[in-house]
Write a protein that holds these residues in place. Structure first.
Motif, PDB file in Angstrom:
ATOM      1  N   ALA A   1       0.983  -1.185  -0.004  1.00 38.72           N
ATOM      2  CA  ALA A   1       0.090  -0.054  -0.010  1.00 38.72           C
ATOM      3  C   ALA A   1       0.911   1.338   0.106  1.00 38.72           C
ATOM      4  O   ALA A   1       1.877   1.308   0.703  1.00 38.72           O
ATOM      5  N   PHE A   2       0.691   2.348  -0.753  1.00 43.42           N
ATOM      6  CA  PHE A   2       1.096   3.458  -0.944  1.00 43.42           C
ATOM      7  C   PHE A   2       0.298   4.701  -1.131  1.00 43.42           C
ATOM      8  O   PHE A   2      -0.784   4.538  -1.628  1.00 43.42           O
ATOM      9  N   GLU A   3       0.448   5.737  -0.173  1.00 46.69           N
ATOM     10  CA  GLU A   3      -0.524   6.902  -0.165  1.00 46.69           C
ATOM     11  C   GLU A   3       0.356   8.083  -0.405  1.00 46.69           C
ATOM     12  O   GLU A   3       1.515   8.394   0.151  1.00 46.69           O
ATOM     13  N   TYR A   4      -0.074   8.956  -1.160  1.00 50.63           N
ATOM     14  CA  TYR A   4       0.666  10.287  -1.451  1.00 50.63           C
ATOM     15  C   TYR A   4      -0.600  11.295  -1.756  1.00 50.63           C
ATOM     16  O   TYR A   4      -1.397  11.089  -2.573  1.00 50.63           O
ATOM     17  N   ARG A   5      -0.340  12.419  -0.847  1.00 49.30           N
ATOM     18  CA  ARG A   5      -1.180  13.685  -1.062  1.00 49.30           C
ATOM     19  C   ARG A   5      -2.714  13.190  -1.102  1.00 49.30           C
ATOM     20  O   ARG A   5      -3.487  13.635  -1.928  1.00 49.30           O
ATOM     21  N   GLY A   6      -3.121  12.193  -0.253  1.00 52.08           N
ATOM     22  CA  GLY A   6      -4.473  11.689  -0.152  1.00 52.08           C
ATOM     23  C   GLY A   6      -4.833  10.684  -1.155  1.00 52.08           C
ATOM     24  O   GLY A   6      -6.226  10.211  -1.132  1.00 52.08           O
ATOM     25  N   CYS A   7      -3.917  10.309  -2.256  1.00 54.76           N
ATOM     26  CA  CYS A   7      -4.178   9.255  -3.165  1.00 54.76           C
ATOM     27  C   CYS A   7      -3.710   7.953  -2.676  1.00 54.76           C
ATOM     28  O   CYS A   7      -2.449   7.980  -2.323  1.00 54.76           O
ATOM     29  N   HIS A   8      -4.404   6.873  -2.986  1.00 55.13           N
ATOM     30  CA  HIS A   8      -4.235   5.586  -2.290  1.00 55.13           C
ATOM     31  C   HIS A   8      -3.823   4.640  -3.667  1.00 55.13           C
ATOM     32  O   HIS A   8      -4.670   4.941  -4.419  1.00 55.13           O
ATOM     33  N   PHE A   9      -2.733   4.072  -3.365  1.00 49.81           N
ATOM     34  CA  PHE A   9      -2.385   3.034  -4.494  1.00 49.81           C
ATOM     35  C   PHE A   9      -1.883   1.802  -3.924  1.00 49.81           C
ATOM     36  O   PHE A   9      -1.491   1.589  -2.822  1.00 49.81           O
TER      37      PHE A   9
ATOM     38  N   ARG B   1      -6.083   3.478  -6.616  1.00 49.54           N
ATOM     39  CA  ARG B   1      -7.332   2.897  -6.022  1.00 49.54           C
ATOM     40  C   ARG B   1      -8.381   4.146  -5.697  1.00 49.54           C
ATOM     41  O   ARG B   1      -9.513   3.804  -6.082  1.00 49.54           O
ATOM     42  N   HIS B   2      -8.009   5.040  -5.204  1.00 50.76           N
ATOM     43  CA  HIS B   2      -8.839   6.290  -4.690  1.00 50.76           C
ATOM     44  C   HIS B   2      -8.176   7.447  -4.248  1.00 50.76           C
ATOM     45  O   HIS B   2      -7.171   7.420  -3.882  1.00 50.76           O
ATOM     46  N   GLY B   3      -9.021   8.535  -4.314  1.00 51.99           N
ATOM     47  CA  GLY B   3      -8.364   9.759  -3.644  1.00 51.99           C
ATOM     48  C   GLY B   3      -8.665  11.048  -4.419  1.00 51.99           C
ATOM     49  O   GLY B   3      -8.767  12.085  -3.853  1.00 51.99           O
ATOM     50  N   LEU B   4      -8.758  10.913  -5.513  1.00 58.01           N
ATOM     51  CA  LEU B   4      -9.112  12.267  -6.507  1.00 58.01           C
ATOM     52  C   LEU B   4     -10.393  12.261  -6.951  1.00 58.01           C
ATOM     53  O   LEU B   4     -10.906  10.914  -7.538  1.00 58.01           O
ATOM     54  N   PRO B   5     -11.415  13.251  -6.843  1.00 54.78           N
ATOM     55  CA  PRO B   5     -12.879  13.297  -7.109  1.00 54.78           C
ATOM     56  C   PRO B   5     -13.052  12.927  -8.713  1.00 54.78           C
ATOM     57  O   PRO B   5     -12.407  13.515  -9.618  1.00 54.78           O
TER      58      PRO B   5
END
Length: 82
Positions: A8-16, A35-39
């Protein structure tokens, strides 16, 4: 048989999910799944942009850097290139 390691990796509210697929003793391919994070954006696989690496750590680092560049490209802050 191919072996896969997911991280799992998260950057600036984006999940990968950053994955490394072992194709052989010295062949590791980086893969990135947003995965998710940008509208307005649904889950998607980022295009593969590198050849296999000789080590898993290098491949994982590349996947994480690709995720960071992808976020910068979509947020328009001009930092998408290293």
């Amino acid at each position: 048989m191919d072996a896969t390691t997911d991280t799992a990796f998260e950057y600036r509210g984006c999940h990968f999910t950053c994955s490394v697929i072992e194709r052989g003793p010295e062949s590791f391919e980086p893969h990135v799944l947003y995965r998710h994070g940008l509208p307005g954006l649904e889950q998607l696989a980022l295009p593969q942009d590198a050849e296999a690496y000789a080590g898993a750590e290098e491949a994982l680092r590349h996947a994480q850097q690709q995720a960071v560049r992808w976020v910068h490209d979509r947020t328009g802050d001009g930092q998408g290139r290293f």
